[in-house]
Design an enzyme around this catalytic site. Structure first.
Site, short mmCIF file in Angstrom:
data_model
loop_
_atom_site.label_atom_id
_atom_site.label_comp_id
_atom_site.label_asym_id
_atom_site.label_seq_id
_atom_site.Cartn_x
_atom_site.Cartn_y
_atom_site.Cartn_z
N ASP A 17 0.68 -1.20 -0.19
CA ASP A 17 0.06 -0.07 0.11
C ASP A 17 0.94 1.29 -0.04
O ASP A 17 1.95 1.44 0.35
CB ASP A 17 -0.92 0.04 1.01
CG ASP A 17 -0.41 0.26 2.47
OD1 ASP A 17 0.65 0.19 2.81
OD2 ASP A 17 -1.19 0.95 3.22
N GLY A 74 -3.14 5.29 5.28
CA GLY A 74 -3.01 6.74 5.90
C GLY A 74 -4.11 7.62 6.05
O GLY A 74 -5.25 7.16 5.66
N GLU A 80 -13.01 5.81 6.16
CA GLU A 80 -12.85 5.48 7.43
C GLU A 80 -12.92 6.84 8.16
O GLU A 80 -13.62 7.03 9.00
CB GLU A 80 -11.60 4.70 7.38
CG GLU A 80 -11.03 4.35 8.83
CD GLU A 80 -9.58 3.94 8.97
OE1 GLU A 80 -9.30 3.45 9.90
OE2 GLU A 80 -8.69 4.15 7.99
N ASP A 91 -7.35 -5.38 10.43
CA ASP A 91 -6.70 -4.21 10.03
C ASP A 91 -5.20 -4.50 10.49
O ASP A 91 -4.34 -4.91 9.58
CB ASP A 91 -7.09 -2.80 10.82
CG ASP A 91 -6.59 -1.72 10.06
OD1 ASP A 91 -5.73 -1.77 9.30
OD2 ASP A 91 -7.14 -0.55 10.79
#
Length: 245
Positions: A46, A79, A109, A187
């Protein structure tokens, strides 16, 4: 555990001075060790959106080049969302998808439904990390259902980061009722001191999700994964067998 898709952030290692050749070797060695222990691993590399310059395409170039780690299944985007919308990283995701990798950004989120729309429209998202804010936009919910775009829900993470005030206020039940494809995830298991077993237990004990629903979540996770087709078939069969014992 038979299969895991694990997120790793190449740029964070690069900015701390690690040589990417050593980083890739480490991932390859770790994946092989997991395989010997009976677990197949797929990597999601990512982009840390607040750190990696969007025009650099650092992560996308790494995972699509000749020196890419083995077993990469997708490009992610992590992030803080405010100030770093998905659209900024469209060129990286275009490159990744052109190379056959999935688009798996975090969105919805710490920002609202517009972030999820951005991930879908600008990044061609195949799955959405979190996406809990989607319930604020019913048109978005309908789109997720129609196009079968799964949301990766992480209960403990959402509580720890203040995304929702309490488990009883978590929108997972509403998402399930709307027939949005939902998977349950950890997560960052080390950071949030959790495991997938623990997340399933919390969903059952605190939120009251039935065993049937938990099985459905696991079936959805298998289907939404990028495991090889034969492994998906075997995992579905193993899950069915476990439920009949």
């Amino acid at each position: 555990m038979r299969y895991a898709e694990i997120t790793t952030t190449p740029y964070n290692h690069h900015r701390r001075g690690s040589a990417m050749e050593e980083y890739v070797e480490g991932l390859d060695a770790g994946r092989e060790a997991a395989r010997r222990a009976g677990v197949e691993v797929g990597w999601i590399c990512d982009i840390p959106r607040e750190l990696e310059p969007p025009d650099s395409r650092f992560t996308a170039d790494l995972i699509t080049g000749r020196g890419a780690p083995e077993g990469v299944v997708g490009l992610g985007l992590g992030g803080p969302e405010p100030g770093f919308p998905p659209e900024m990283f469209a060129s990286s995701f275009e490159l990744a998808q052109a190379s056959g990798l999935a688009s798996i950004p975090h969105a919805g989120e710490t920002a609202g439904p517009e972030s999820v729309w951005g991930a879908i429209r600008a990044l061609g998202a195949d799955r959405i990390g979190h996406g809990v804010q989607a319930m604020r936009d019913l048109a978005l919910v309908d789109h997720l259902v129609e196009h079968e775009i799964p949301l990766e829900i992480s209960l403990s993470s959402n509580i720890a980061l203040g995304v929702v005030a309490s488990l009883t206020e978590h929108p997972i039940k509403e998402l399930l009722a709307a027939e949005v494809p939902v998977t349950l995830n950890t997560d960052d298991p080390a950071y949030f001191s959790t495991t997938l077993d623990q997340e399933l237990k919390v969903a059952h004990d605190v939120l009251g999700l039935s065993l049937k629903t938990l099985v459905w979540l696991q079936r959805t996770a298998i289907t939404a994964s990028y495991a090889p087709a034969a492994m998906k078939t075997a995992l579905h069969r193993e899950l069915s067998s476990a439920m009949t014992r």
